[in-house]
Motif scaffolding. Sequence first.
Motif, short mmCIF file in Angstrom:
data_model
loop_
_atom_site.label_atom_id
_atom_site.label_comp_id
_atom_site.label_asym_id
_atom_site.label_seq_id
_atom_site.Cartn_x
_atom_site.Cartn_y
_atom_site.Cartn_z
N MET A 94 0.81 -1.22 0.00
CA MET A 94 0.00 0.00 0.00
C MET A 94 0.84 1.27 0.00
SD MET A 94 -3.26 -0.88 2.45
CE MET A 94 -3.78 0.83 2.36
N ILE A 95 1.85 1.32 0.86
CA ILE A 95 2.68 2.53 0.94
C ILE A 95 3.47 2.74 -0.35
CG2 ILE A 95 4.62 3.62 2.15
CD1 ILE A 95 3.61 2.38 4.72
N PRO A 96 4.15 1.71 -0.90
CA PRO A 96 4.82 1.93 -2.20
C PRO A 96 3.85 2.33 -3.31
CG PRO A 96 5.63 -0.06 -1.16
CD PRO A 96 4.47 0.39 -0.34
N LEU A 97 2.66 1.73 -3.32
CA LEU A 97 1.68 2.11 -4.34
C LEU A 97 1.23 3.55 -4.17
CD1 LEU A 97 -0.64 -1.03 -4.65
CD2 LEU A 97 0.83 -0.06 -6.42
N PHE A 98 1.01 3.97 -2.94
CA PHE A 98 0.60 5.36 -2.70
C PHE A 98 1.67 6.33 -3.19
CE2 PHE A 98 0.22 9.24 -0.25
CZ PHE A 98 -1.16 9.47 -0.25
N ARG A 99 2.93 6.04 -2.89
CA ARG A 99 4.02 6.91 -3.34
C ARG A 99 4.14 6.90 -4.86
NH1 ARG A 99 9.37 6.00 0.15
NH2 ARG A 99 9.91 7.81 -1.12
#
Length: 214
Positions: free
Chosen positions: A115-120
Amino acid sequence: MTRYKWRQVPGYVFLTVFSIFSVFPLYFMAVSATNTSQDVLGSRMIPGGNLVQNFTDLLGAADLWSAMLNSALIAVGTTVLALLVSSIAGYGFEIYHSKGKDRLMAVMIPFAATMIPLFRLFANIGLLNSTWAVIIPAIATPFLILLFRQASRNFPHEMLEAARLDGLNEVAIFFRIYMPTMRSTYAAAAVITFMAAWNNFLWPRVILLDNAVQ
């Protein structure tokens, strides 16, 4: 009552109890829609007279119809693209089989870990607060790819060879032979994908920053 029918009684009792537990959440949801917040917190099990007021408050608190339309567009778009992309991947994994692809299929990363890599990533490419940011991560899920891969194992390879001998290329074989043959798999995958997209809450809540888009 015969001995055979007596033996069926425990099964009917089990199914009845299980059915009650399955239907109870729907019943409680319907009853709660007619009660006040205090009654819901108090687990009131009988209908009340607050349905019209609750619905009025809901319409006043949010643009319900726009939210339903956005959810429908996202769910339909996700379903169509996921069926296309995941079926092509599942088809490729099985029809063009190799040990390396088996090892790749064994690696499944939970969505929460990405989720965090996708958000970035979506922030860097300017897709935050867009419906595409919701749809793209769901169009190639490990479950759907595995579903189509397993279904492709029952696909008759003789049809592939016959089509190739008739001069069809791989794209035509996929769309004109594979897809019509796997209609039941596509139907099951469509139901699963649509329900998952419609019920998805966490990722849209993270990636959609504007209530007008939600």
